[in-house]
Design an enzyme around this catalytic site. Structure first.
Site, PDB file in Angstrom:
ATOM      1  N   LYS A   1      17.121  68.802 123.069  1.00  0.00           N
ATOM      2  CA  LYS A   1      17.296  68.297 121.899  1.00  0.00           C
ATOM      3  C   LYS A   1      17.601  66.969 121.396  1.00  0.00           C
ATOM      4  O   LYS A   1      18.507  66.354 122.218  1.00  0.00           O
ATOM      5  CB  LYS A   1      17.949  69.246 120.776  1.00  0.00           C
ATOM      6  CG  LYS A   1      17.398  69.012 119.238  1.00  0.00           C
ATOM      7  CD  LYS A   1      18.368  70.099 118.461  1.00  0.00           C
ATOM      8  CE  LYS A   1      18.119  69.945 117.074  1.00  0.00           C
ATOM      9  NZ  LYS A   1      19.022  70.860 116.118  1.00  0.00           N
TER      10      LYS A   1
ATOM     11  N   SER B   1      16.430  73.664 113.068  1.00  0.00           N
ATOM     12  CA  SER B   1      15.944  72.199 113.475  1.00  0.00           C
ATOM     13  C   SER B   1      15.703  72.098 114.698  1.00  0.00           C
ATOM     14  O   SER B   1      14.954  71.291 115.295  1.00  0.00           O
ATOM     15  CB  SER B   1      16.910  71.405 112.849  1.00  0.00           C
ATOM     16  OG  SER B   1      18.108  71.476 114.040  1.00  0.00           O
TER      17      SER B   1
ATOM     18  N   SER C   1      19.990  76.952 113.259  1.00  0.00           N
ATOM     19  CA  SER C   1      18.778  75.813 113.738  1.00  0.00           C
ATOM     20  C   SER C   1      18.725  76.301 115.387  1.00  0.00           C
ATOM     21  O   SER C   1      17.802  75.682 116.017  1.00  0.00           O
ATOM     22  CB  SER C   1      19.560  74.325 113.817  1.00  0.00           C
ATOM     23  OG  SER C   1      19.455  73.844 112.601  1.00  0.00           O
TER      24      SER C   1
END
Length: 517
Positions: free
Chosen positions: A113, A194, A218
């Protein structure tokens, strides 16, 4: 005729051609081995048998990224050194002594990420144009561990900008750097965030495994929406050093993979002590001797007490969900688990019943302190504070879509002034909620895990720093995946892995995406 044929077979030219042919066959890998949906174990076995090289594996994923990413936008950036790292892994594999082990992730490509720092040729942006070209002082703690394990850093996954902490109107999966990520199972549906790109990419076979981060939902939510396994570790079990923060009190880094076993391979590589993150000093006591792979047991559900609060599964008229979950409850019982559903939840509900959003109060002040500290430590950056970020978003409003999506959470955080009386009160109440709510429920009922549908318990696990594992559980009428989550007390990852692995093996719900609207 027979003598002529024999002499041609023995000719030097024929032997050279045969050697070249065999080398070509070996370098291209076995035509019977399929990389799509392959597990880490499958890949390691293919390496060992000479059916596959890390270079071939990286080339495959780079090809899939080129083919699918224009549609899915799950990857922000590809590592220009990925093939070099693959060649290095192949050489190490050839040079190792017989019987020697290189580790579970050696030669395996992983996407990170893009809020996880890498000290290399790639950016670390949190999806914001403000951090393009910034230079981090060092690899994030988890990246150091991944490199040590021999993993190949394939690239960076997209995300909800600033890990979905810029403003509540910013869409899940959108960031200015790469646009909006799309769910590979239903292109019109939300990938959730996210850690959207991590889930999208591993679900669509653009990477072998991925890393995400979670502050509140997330990892669990995008895993739920994209039919992947997500592990939200106990806060501090994995280092957050070098990860663009929201709040150190809740931030955690965890694997997002196609199987429980793959996620455990990644967890084994990244869990443990890092003196750049003080929380790991305390949490390192939870890391079991011998790692987490030992808990991948086919009878892991036997004797486990699982809390089943019917209120979480009261889904109204959604009969499809109800039928699926009831079927899973029967499977859990058949596998030897005890489902504890006669629970007085009045005290549990009362613990979380406040009308005051203490989490948001605490998080706003914590974010300002944490992000300012992170930005100030950058070697090169055009922004050095939250105030600078707000100004950047206003200046480049068109590119950052500031007028459309706003930056309300940034503004609220900037208005704070450290941890004052209001924030201290919020923190005390959050601790009390966890103590009187989740912890009391688990201890009083002697539970090994709490069952919840989707990512609906993320706020409970987030506020207390507790771990959770979500596993694919089914698909709705629109082909959207949904999962079953197992949450536990701090350090209970071994039990949660046993539970999640046995459930996964008994159900095997996951299937590749269809890329349909």
């Amino acid at each position: 005729m027979a003598s002529t044929k024999t002499s041609s077979l023995n000719s030097p030219l024929f032997l050279v051609l045969m050697i070249l042919f065999l080398q070509t066959m070996l370098s291209s890998g076995s035509p019977s081995f399929s990389i799509k949906e392959a597990t880490v174990h499958d890949l390691q076995l293919a390496f060992a048998k000479g059916q596959l090289t890390s270079r071939q594996l990286v080339e495959f994923y780079l090809g899939e990224i080129r083919r699918l990413n224009p549609l899915l936008r799950g990857v922000i950036e590809v590592n220009p050194d990925a093939l070099y790292q693959a060649d290095k892994a192949d050489k190490e594999r050839k040079a190792k002594a017989p019987g020697a082990s290189l580790g579970g992730l050696h030669g395996i490509p992983i996407l990170l990420k893009d809020n996880i720092a890498t000290k290399d040729k790639m950016n670390t942006t949190a999806g914001s144009l403000a951090l393009l070209g910034s230079v981090v002082p060092r690899d994030a703690g988890v990246v150091t561990r991944l490199r040590k394990s021999g993993a190949i850093i394939l690239g960076k996954a997209s995300l909800s900008e600033w890990a979905h902490y810029r403003g509540n109107n910013v869409p899940s999966g959108w960031c200015a750097v790469s646009g909006r990520g799309r769910n590979p199972y239903n292109l019109s549906a939300s990938p959730c965030g996210s850690s959207s790109g991590s889930a999208i990419s591993v679900a669509a076979n653009m990477a072998a495994v991925t890393l995400g981060t979670e502050t509140d939902g997330s990892i669990l939510c995008p895993s739920n929406n994209n039919a992947v396994v997500g592990i939200k570790p106990t806060v501090g079990l994995t280092s957050r050093a070098g990860v663009i923060p929201i709040t150190p009190r809740q931030d955690t880094v965890g694997p997002m993979c196609r199987t429980v076993a793959d996620a455990v391979y990644v967890l084994d590589a990244i869990a443990g002590l890092d003196y750049n993150d003080k929380a790991t000093i305390e949490a390192s006591k939870y890391v079991p001797r011998g790692g987490y792979k030992q808990f991948l047991k086919p009878d892991g559900l036997k004797g486990k007490r699982l809390g089943l609060l019917r209120e979480f599964f009261d889904l109204g008229n959604e009969t499809l969900f109800t039928k699926v979950f009831e079927r899973h409850f029967n499977t859990l019982r058949q596998r030897g688990a005890v489902l504890v559903d006669k629970i007085d939840i009045s005290k549990f509900a009362a613990a979380y019943g406040s009308n005051v959003d203490y989490e948001s109060i605490a998080m706003a002040a914590e974010f300002k302190l944490a992000i300012n500290s992170y930005l100030q430590e950058l070697v090169v950056s055009r922004v050095r504070s939250l105030k600078d970020l707000i100004a950047f978003n206003n200046k480049y409003s068109k590119s950052e879509k500031t007028k459309e999506y706003g930056q309300q959470l940034f503004l609220e955080a900037e208005a704070t002034n450290g941890i004052g009386k209001k924030e201290k009160e919020a923190l005390l109440n959050l601790a009390k909620m966890s103590r009187d709510g989740f912890e009391k429920l688990m201890i009083d009922n002697k539970l090994d895990a709490l069952l919840t549908p989707f990512a609906s318990s993320s706020y409970i696990l987030a506020r207390g720093g507790y771990p959770g594992i979500i596993v694919p559980a089914g698909y709705d009428a629109e082909a959207m995946p949904f999962g079953l989550c197992f949450g536990g007390l701090k350090g209970s990852e071994p039990k949660l892995i046993e539970i999640a692995y046995d459930f996964e093996q008994a159900t095997k719900i996951r299937k590749p995406p269809s890329f349909k609207h």
